[in-house]
Design a protein around this motif. Structure first.
Motif: not given
Length: 55
Positions: A8-26
Motif C-alpha cells: 500500500h505504501e509503495l502504491r501511495q508513493q507511486a501515485h505521489d510521483k505521478g505513476i498512474e494506474g499502478n493498482s495492478k503492478m507488482t
C-alpha cells in the motif's frame, strides 16, 4: 510492517510521483518504476519499462 501495508505504501508513493494506474503492478514493478522516476525518467515511461522488464 506487513507485506500488505508495504505494498500500500509503495502504491501511495507511486501515485505521489505521478505513476498512474499502478493498482495492478507488482511490488517489484513498483520498486523499479519508482527507482527510474527517482533518476528523472517520465513516470509513465518508467511504468511501461517496469512492466516490460518482467516479460
Amino acid at each position: 510492517m506487513s507485506g500488505r501495508e508495504q505494498l500500500h505504501e509503495l502504491r501511495q508513493q507511486a501515485h505521489d510521483k505521478g505513476i498512474e494506474g499502478n493498482s495492478k503492478m507488482t511490488e517489484g514493478e513498483l520498486r523499479k518504476a519508482l527507482n527510474q522516476v527517482g533518476k528523472g525518467m517520465d513516470p509513465q515511461m518508467a511504468k511501461q519499462m517496469a512492466k516490460q522488464a518482467k516479460r
